[in-house]
Scaffold this active site. Structure first.
Site, PDB file in Angstrom:
ATOM      1  N   CYS A 177       0.749  -1.198   0.225  1.00  0.00           N
ATOM      2  CA  CYS A 177      -0.069  -0.075   0.063  1.00  0.00           C
ATOM      3  C   CYS A 177       0.886   1.317   0.041  1.00  0.00           C
ATOM      4  O   CYS A 177       0.188   2.394   0.085  1.00  0.00           O
ATOM      5  CB  CYS A 177      -0.920   0.111   1.269  1.00  0.00           C
ATOM      6  SG  CYS A 177      -2.145  -1.568   1.393  1.00  0.00           S
TER       7      CYS A 177
ATOM      8  N   HIS B   3      -4.003   8.242   5.889  1.00  0.00           N
ATOM      9  CA  HIS B   3      -4.100   6.620   5.537  1.00  0.00           C
ATOM     10  C   HIS B   3      -5.570   6.313   5.792  1.00  0.00           C
ATOM     11  O   HIS B   3      -5.940   5.659   4.902  1.00  0.00           O
ATOM     12  CB  HIS B   3      -2.900   5.876   6.062  1.00  0.00           C
ATOM     13  CG  HIS B   3      -2.863   4.446   5.596  1.00  0.00           C
ATOM     14  ND1 HIS B   3      -2.682   4.115   4.161  1.00  0.00           N
ATOM     15  CD2 HIS B   3      -3.106   3.192   6.147  1.00  0.00           C
ATOM     16  CE1 HIS B   3      -2.671   2.776   4.082  1.00  0.00           C
ATOM     17  NE2 HIS B   3      -2.886   2.260   5.154  1.00  0.00           N
TER      18      HIS B   3
ATOM     19  N   HIS C 229      -9.906   1.376  -0.621  1.00  0.00           N
ATOM     20  CA  HIS C 229      -8.502   1.236  -0.476  1.00  0.00           C
ATOM     21  C   HIS C 229      -7.882   0.851  -1.789  1.00  0.00           C
ATOM     22  O   HIS C 229      -8.292  -0.495  -2.493  1.00  0.00           O
ATOM     23  CB  HIS C 229      -8.238   0.153   0.614  1.00  0.00           C
ATOM     24  CG  HIS C 229      -6.872   0.204   1.139  1.00  0.00           C
ATOM     25  ND1 HIS C 229      -5.591   0.743   0.297  1.00  0.00           N
ATOM     26  CD2 HIS C 229      -6.381  -0.196   2.218  1.00  0.00           C
ATOM     27  CE1 HIS C 229      -4.629   0.743   1.100  1.00  0.00           C
ATOM     28  NE2 HIS C 229      -5.157   0.235   2.214  1.00  0.00           N
TER      29      HIS C 229
END
Length: 396
Positions: A156, A288, A325
């Site tokens: 990520c 995030h 995400h």
């Protein structure tokens, strides 16, 4: 001598569509894009929801589209000397299709009549697209540029890591032009993995920093940015859209899947970025913000450590509440969102915000966009294994 890093072009695609206006109408208006997945059977998995744009498209095509848009915006001609850095885990759909049609597999036994030998040969050829380095090489070929081609695979933070490396190449004088990209398309491999780890939202909503949050949902995303030295941009007469003034990376090495509870990796990465940028002031943080049990309190504590008594006055939002995400694409897509926030003077909201988690006590820009005169923003990302990245972007 350190060279200034300017951003002169970008291209972006999410479940909202292609380009900046699609982000403004979706992300900045706080409209989540989650809907039933239609590109494969979700029956075996814990959720059938994600933020997708419908049917399947090869990852290489998506990367070429957004990078082509970025190069066109920057006005780079074919044949330019430019490094190509891509955050990607490769195209898992090719591998999934390959194994499903391998003789002897359970899926193949049920589908023996579905794939002819010619299809098998095509699937074997496509299996190379699973290799991350192949994606970077194919993108460089598609753009017609000359230079280094690298793939960044650290989950990520992959595309944010590519951007940080690109900035370092320019700042150190080793490159004048760097094209940084990242892409992730929702597929079965990761839907199964995140589901088996009980990380996916149980109710179809993503509510970062809220007491009733229950997890994340995945999303399609791809973006590319063109980074240039100030000398290169001026020499071409290119328009600077923003400046990357700071970047940092760190690993807290706390746990394979959970961040350090005090957000130490985030703090270290962000301090490195701020030190490069020449000061601690930040007007907005693109967090995030995964809406998972461990991430949100740790990120909040980290931002308290980073900003001290100023922390309650720094707006923070998680745009994963609308896009989902985006895994390897998160860093570059969220950089584009942060750039638009700077240029438009609008803070994107944390959508679907309900009751605040007592452990999360910052200004999360709940539900609605806010107008704000922001000149310097921080965007942070984290990944399994304790990896953290931080990027500082400022008005040019």
């Amino acid at each position: 001598m350190t060279h200034e890093v300017l951003l002169t072009g970008f291209g972006v695609r999410t479940a909202f569509g292609t380009g900046a206006d699609a982000l403004r109408e979706g992300v900045f208006d706080g409209n989540p894009a989650f809907a039933p997945i239609t590109r494969f059977d979700t029956g075996p998995y814990r959720t059938g929801l994600a933020a997708t744009w419908g049917g399947a498209v090869p990852l290489r095509e998506v990367l070429a589209d957004v990078a082509g848009a970025a190069v066109a915006m920057a006005g780079l001609p074919r044949g330019t000397e430019a490094a190509v850095l891509v955050g990607t885990a490769g195209d898992f759909t090719a591998l999934t299709d390959f194994w499903r049609n391998t003789p002897g597999s359970p899926d193949h036994a049920a589908e023996t009549n579905r794939a002819a030998e010619t299809d098998r040969a095509a699937e074997t050829d496509r299996a190379v697209e699973t290799v991350p380095g192949w994606q970077a090489a194919a993108l460089g070929d598609a753009l017609g540029v000359r230079g280094t081609r690298l793939a960044f695979t650290h989950a990520c933070v992959a595309s944010a890591g590519a951007i940080a490396h690109g900035c370092q190449l320019i700042a150190s004088g080793r490159a004048d032009v760097v094209i940084c990209a990242g892409a992730y398309l929702v597929e079965e491999e990761n839907l199964a993995k995140f589901g088996s780890g009980f990380a996916l939202s149980r109710d179809g909503a993503v509510r970062p920093f809220c007491a009733d949050r229950s997890g994340l949902l995945l999303g399609d995303g791809a973006a590319a940015v063109v980074l240039e030295s100030a000398g290169s941009a001026r020499g071409r007469g290119a328009r600077a859209l923003g400046a990357l003034t700071g970047w940092g990376a760190a690993s807290d090495a706390h746990h394979i899947a959970r961040p350090h509870p005090e957000g130490t990796g985030l703090v270290t990465a962000a301090r490195r970025a701020l030190r490069r940028a020449g000061g601690p002031r930040v007007d907005y943080v693109n967090a995030h913000g995964t809406a998972t049990k461990s991430n949100d309190p740790a990120e909040t504590r980290g931002l308290h450590t980073l900003f001290g008594t100023d922390a309650p006055h720094v707006p923070v939002s998680s745009t994963k509440s609308t896009t989902g995400h985006l895994l390897e694409a998160s860093g570059v897509v969220e950089l584009v969102i942060t750039l638009l926030a700077l240029r438009d003077g609008v803070l994107p909201p944390t959508a679907g915000f309900t009751e605040r988690d007592p452990a999360c006590d910052l200004d999360y820009v709940p539900n609605r966009p806010h107008k704000a005169d922001i000149r310097r923003a921080l965007t942070v990302n984290a990944a399994f294994g304790g990896a953290n990245t931080a990027l500082i972007v400022e008005r040019a």
